[in-house]
Design a protein around this motif. Structure first.
Motif, PDB file in Angstrom:
ATOM      1  N   ASN A 109       0.867  -1.236   0.006  1.00 41.62           N
ATOM      2  CA  ASN A 109      -0.082  -0.076  -0.166  1.00 41.62           C
ATOM      3  C   ASN A 109       0.833   1.164  -0.057  1.00 41.62           C
ATOM      4  O   ASN A 109       1.606   1.701   0.947  1.00 41.62           O
ATOM      5  N   GLN A 110       0.867   1.876  -1.224  1.00 40.53           N
ATOM      6  CA  GLN A 110       1.645   2.965  -1.246  1.00 40.53           C
ATOM      7  C   GLN A 110       1.439   4.291  -0.165  1.00 40.53           C
ATOM      8  O   GLN A 110       2.021   5.209  -0.114  1.00 40.53           O
ATOM      9  N   VAL A 111       0.094   4.342   0.234  1.00 44.99           N
ATOM     10  CA  VAL A 111      -0.076   5.290   1.159  1.00 44.99           C
ATOM     11  C   VAL A 111       0.754   5.349   2.638  1.00 44.99           C
ATOM     12  O   VAL A 111       0.873   6.399   3.096  1.00 44.99           O
ATOM     13  N   LEU A 112       1.171   3.971   2.650  1.00 46.86           N
ATOM     14  CA  LEU A 112       2.078   3.931   3.836  1.00 46.86           C
ATOM     15  C   LEU A 112       3.453   4.284   3.575  1.00 46.86           C
ATOM     16  O   LEU A 112       4.409   4.494   4.515  1.00 46.86           O
ATOM     17  N   GLY A 113       3.706   4.348   2.374  1.00 46.34           N
ATOM     18  CA  GLY A 113       4.986   5.039   2.031  1.00 46.34           C
ATOM     19  C   GLY A 113       5.201   4.482   0.553  1.00 46.34           C
ATOM     20  O   GLY A 113       4.688   3.445   0.368  1.00 46.34           O
ATOM     21  N   LYS A 114       6.517   4.836  -0.065  1.00 43.45           N
ATOM     22  CA  LYS A 114       6.738   4.539  -1.342  1.00 43.45           C
ATOM     23  C   LYS A 114       7.190   3.120  -1.534  1.00 43.45           C
ATOM     24  O   LYS A 114       7.978   2.908  -0.784  1.00 43.45           O
ATOM     25  N   LEU A 115       6.597   2.592  -2.441  1.00 50.51           N
ATOM     26  CA  LEU A 115       6.844   0.849  -2.757  1.00 50.51           C
ATOM     27  C   LEU A 115       8.329   0.969  -3.489  1.00 50.51           C
ATOM     28  O   LEU A 115       8.626   1.994  -4.012  1.00 50.51           O
ATOM     29  N   VAL A 116       8.927  -0.118  -3.514  1.00 46.66           N
ATOM     30  CA  VAL A 116      10.519  -0.176  -4.047  1.00 46.66           C
ATOM     31  C   VAL A 116      10.171  -0.038  -5.571  1.00 46.66           C
ATOM     32  O   VAL A 116      11.368   0.483  -5.803  1.00 46.66           O
ATOM     33  N   SER A 117       9.219  -0.179  -6.155  1.00 41.47           N
ATOM     34  CA  SER A 117       9.178   0.345  -7.430  1.00 41.47           C
ATOM     35  C   SER A 117       7.763   0.848  -7.664  1.00 41.47           C
ATOM     36  O   SER A 117       6.791   0.464  -7.295  1.00 41.47           O
ATOM     37  N   GLY A 118       7.805   2.087  -8.208  1.00 40.45           N
ATOM     38  CA  GLY A 118       6.968   3.124  -8.095  1.00 40.45           C
ATOM     39  C   GLY A 118       5.443   2.774  -8.712  1.00 40.45           C
ATOM     40  O   GLY A 118       4.471   3.276  -7.992  1.00 40.45           O
ATOM     41  N   GLY A 119       5.441   1.969  -9.429  1.00 46.58           N
ATOM     42  CA  GLY A 119       4.061   1.836 -10.260  1.00 46.58           C
ATOM     43  C   GLY A 119       3.379   0.529  -9.816  1.00 46.58           C
ATOM     44  O   GLY A 119       2.212   0.152 -10.372  1.00 46.58           O
ATOM     45  N   MET A 120       3.879  -0.070  -8.581  1.00 50.52           N
ATOM     46  CA  MET A 120       3.312  -1.232  -8.242  1.00 50.52           C
ATOM     47  C   MET A 120       1.673  -0.913  -7.629  1.00 50.52           C
ATOM     48  O   MET A 120       1.113  -2.187  -7.834  1.00 50.52           O
ATOM     49  N   TRP A 121       1.539  -0.090  -7.116  1.00 50.23           N
ATOM     50  CA  TRP A 121       0.120   0.196  -6.695  1.00 50.23           C
ATOM     51  C   TRP A 121      -0.826   0.095  -7.841  1.00 50.23           C
ATOM     52  O   TRP A 121      -1.947  -0.749  -7.536  1.00 50.23           O
ATOM     53  N   PHE A 122      -0.418   0.511  -8.891  1.00 55.33           N
ATOM     54  CA  PHE A 122      -1.346   0.465 -10.080  1.00 55.33           C
ATOM     55  C   PHE A 122      -1.579  -0.782 -10.484  1.00 55.33           C
ATOM     56  O   PHE A 122      -2.643  -1.372 -11.039  1.00 55.33           O
ATOM     57  N   ILE A 123      -0.427  -1.923 -10.686  1.00 53.63           N
ATOM     58  CA  ILE A 123      -0.475  -3.150 -11.127  1.00 53.63           C
ATOM     59  C   ILE A 123      -1.407  -3.903 -10.223  1.00 53.63           C
ATOM     60  O   ILE A 123      -2.240  -4.752 -10.853  1.00 53.63           O
ATOM     61  N   VAL A 124      -1.362  -3.940  -8.952  1.00 56.32           N
ATOM     62  CA  VAL A 124      -2.201  -4.728  -7.854  1.00 56.32           C
ATOM     63  C   VAL A 124      -3.581  -4.259  -8.116  1.00 56.32           C
ATOM     64  O   VAL A 124      -4.608  -4.792  -8.079  1.00 56.32           O
ATOM     65  N   THR A 125      -3.688  -2.897  -7.861  1.00 51.22           N
ATOM     66  CA  THR A 125      -5.091  -2.196  -8.103  1.00 51.22           C
ATOM     67  C   THR A 125      -5.967  -2.590  -9.588  1.00 51.22           C
ATOM     68  O   THR A 125      -7.094  -3.153  -9.355  1.00 51.22           O
ATOM     69  N   LEU A 126      -5.006  -2.691 -10.588  1.00 53.41           N
ATOM     70  CA  LEU A 126      -5.694  -3.029 -12.019  1.00 53.41           C
ATOM     71  C   LEU A 126      -6.081  -4.595 -11.890  1.00 53.41           C
ATOM     72  O   LEU A 126      -7.261  -4.955 -12.497  1.00 53.41           O
ATOM     73  N   LEU A 127      -5.288  -5.512 -11.294  1.00 50.89           N
ATOM     74  CA  LEU A 127      -5.565  -6.943 -11.248  1.00 50.89           C
ATOM     75  C   LEU A 127      -6.523  -7.071 -10.365  1.00 50.89           C
ATOM     76  O   LEU A 127      -7.870  -7.692 -10.728  1.00 50.89           O
ATOM     77  N   LEU A 128      -6.846  -6.482  -9.414  1.00 48.49           N
ATOM     78  CA  LEU A 128      -8.323  -6.662  -8.424  1.00 48.49           C
ATOM     79  C   LEU A 128      -9.628  -5.988  -8.971  1.00 48.49           C
ATOM     80  O   LEU A 128     -10.313  -6.775  -9.080  1.00 48.49           O
ATOM     81  N   CYS A 129      -9.052  -4.827  -9.851  1.00 51.02           N
ATOM     82  CA  CYS A 129     -10.368  -4.469 -10.475  1.00 51.02           C
ATOM     83  C   CYS A 129     -10.899  -5.428 -11.658  1.00 51.02           C
ATOM     84  O   CYS A 129     -12.085  -5.610 -11.780  1.00 51.02           O
ATOM     85  N   LYS A 130      -9.931  -6.169 -12.447  1.00 50.79           N
ATOM     86  CA  LYS A 130     -10.278  -7.076 -13.420  1.00 50.79           C
ATOM     87  C   LYS A 130     -10.967  -8.372 -12.678  1.00 50.79           C
ATOM     88  O   LYS A 130     -11.980  -8.989 -13.202  1.00 50.79           O
ATOM     89  N   ILE A 131     -10.373  -8.693 -11.564  1.00 51.28           N
ATOM     90  CA  ILE A 131     -11.053 -10.075 -11.049  1.00 51.28           C
ATOM     91  C   ILE A 131     -12.286  -9.672 -10.470  1.00 51.28           C
ATOM     92  O   ILE A 131     -13.221 -10.560 -10.795  1.00 51.28           O
ATOM     93  N   LEU A 132     -12.348  -8.732  -9.830  1.00 53.96           N
ATOM     94  CA  LEU A 132     -13.734  -8.158  -8.962  1.00 53.96           C
ATOM     95  C   LEU A 132     -14.616  -7.939 -10.033  1.00 53.96           C
ATOM     96  O   LEU A 132     -15.764  -8.420 -10.127  1.00 53.96           O
ATOM     97  N   PHE A 133     -14.349  -7.144 -11.340  1.00 58.20           N
ATOM     98  CA  PHE A 133     -15.402  -7.044 -12.189  1.00 58.20           C
ATOM     99  C   PHE A 133     -15.974  -8.300 -12.930  1.00 58.20           C
ATOM    100  O   PHE A 133     -17.116  -8.112 -13.308  1.00 58.20           O
ATOM    101  N   SER A 134     -15.015  -9.184 -13.030  1.00 54.72           N
ATOM    102  CA  SER A 134     -15.479 -10.325 -14.119  1.00 54.72           C
ATOM    103  C   SER A 134     -16.174 -11.074 -13.253  1.00 54.72           C
ATOM    104  O   SER A 134     -17.348 -11.874 -13.714  1.00 54.72           O
ATOM    105  N   PHE A 135     -16.676 -10.929 -11.776  1.00 57.64           N
ATOM    106  CA  PHE A 135     -17.790 -11.619 -10.943  1.00 57.64           C
ATOM    107  C   PHE A 135     -18.971 -10.705 -11.202  1.00 57.64           C
ATOM    108  O   PHE A 135     -20.159 -11.262 -11.175  1.00 57.64           O
TER     109      PHE A 135
END
Length: 330
Positions: A109-135
């Motif tokens: 969670n990048q709100v807690l601080g910068k992740l070691v690779s900057g765009g990882m919040w987007f990768i995780v969020t997009l995956l969750l959106c895809k899976i959730l929306f498919s249901f």
């Protein structure tokens, strides 16, 4: 759904805007306009491309494929980010809290601080959106346009309430999903009801109107939008400005699809994930060097940082596709 040419063009335009915004040495009015819509755009376009005609078995295979793909991407760039953090401690003498950084790899969670690779919040969020929306799409497919709008409004209100009561700091960027899924759903609605096909009949008019609304929304929304940190300013202006910015990019890409320059944007649009995930490490290095050796105003420094980053990313893109294509399922 067969992907149309303008989709890659629009993604190419936006990823270049993302890199340009990250290249800026400070947040100015241009950055605020880009921040208003650039991340919502990617969730919107993903929803637009969602295939709702899959049967149950195809859906299960699709979920497994996406889960495997995004876990590989997250793991690869996290390891790369940790290596880069280690290098920075010696080359740039940057202090790194290793305990926190490694723990945050799993909490994500990048709100807690910068992740070691900057765009990882987007990768995780997009995956969750895809899976959730498919249901959820099984329910959405039974709705008419008025019911779809009602569901969007309810999702919007719930997202605001959760944000206002401080429902953040959730693991795996679950707090980012609240607004991201709205844009994902919106993209799906635009495809389902062929809204883009209808508005492109007056492309130039809607292009000008959408740009005007985006600028007005940005002017009155005093706080720069930071989607990764759940900072939106005025929620209504954020939604209106984001949709206007998305429409502007889509209509612009429709116009550019008839020109020769479209090939350039298509190239960046086809490899959006490469450029998005690699830009942060490159910019880390480029900005430090430019600030150290080029003492001029921030606009020139920012433009130089953008150009240098693009020139470095292109050969990296070639290497990534040549040797690491399986990570991205290319």
């Amino acid at each position: 759904m067969k992907k149309e040419k303008w989709i890659d063009i629009s993604k190419g335009i936006v990823i270049l805007l993302v890199i340009f915004e990250h290249s800026l040495m400070k947040i100015d009015f241009i950055a605020k306009n880009i921040l208003m819509f650039h991340m919502p755009f990617f969730f919107f376009i993903s929803g637009l491309c969602f295939n709702s005609n899959m049967n149950n078995e195809e859906e299960r295979k699709w979920r497994r494929k996406n889960l495997k793909k995004y876990v590989k991407i997250y793991s690869f760039f996290t390891i790369l980010g940790l290596i880069w953090c280690y290098i920075k401690t010696f080359v740039f003498e940057t202090r790194v809290d290793w305990t926190f950084s490694i723990l945050n790899v799993f909490y994500c969670n990048q709100v807690l601080g910068k992740l070691v690779s900057g765009g990882m919040w987007f990768i995780v969020t997009l995956l969750l959106c895809k899976i959730l929306f498919s249901f959820l799409v099984k329910i959405f497919n039974k709705c008419n346009i008025y019911q779809d709008i009602a569901i969007l409004i309810i999702m919007y209100i719930i997202s605001i309430l959760l944000n206002n009561i401080g429902c953040s700091y959730l693991p795996f960027c679950l707090d980012n999903v609240r607004f991201a899924i709205i844009f994902y759903y919106l993209g799906y609605i635009f495809k389902r009801y062929k809204i883009i096909e209808n508005i492109e009949k007056k492309t130039v008019l809607y292009l000008i109107v959408s740009l005007f609304i985006l600028i007005i929304a940005t002017v009155f929304n005093k706080i720069p939008v930071m989607m990764h940190a759940n900072i939106y300013g005025n929620y209504l202006l954020f939604i209106v400005g984001s949709i206007s910015g998305i429409m502007f990019i889509i209509l612009l890409s429709k116009l550019l699809s008839k020109t020769k320059i479209s090939k350039l944007f298509e190239y960046f649009g086809r490899d959006t994930l490469y450029f998005f995930t690699m830009q942060f490490m490159v910019l880390d290095c480029v900005k430090v060097i430019i600030c150290k050796f080029i003492n001029t105003n921030y606009i020139i420094q920012s433009i130089l940082a953008f150009i240098c980053t693009i020139l470095i990313l292109i050969p990296i893109d070639f290497i990534m596709k040549r040797y690491f294509s399986k990570i991205f399922n290319k």
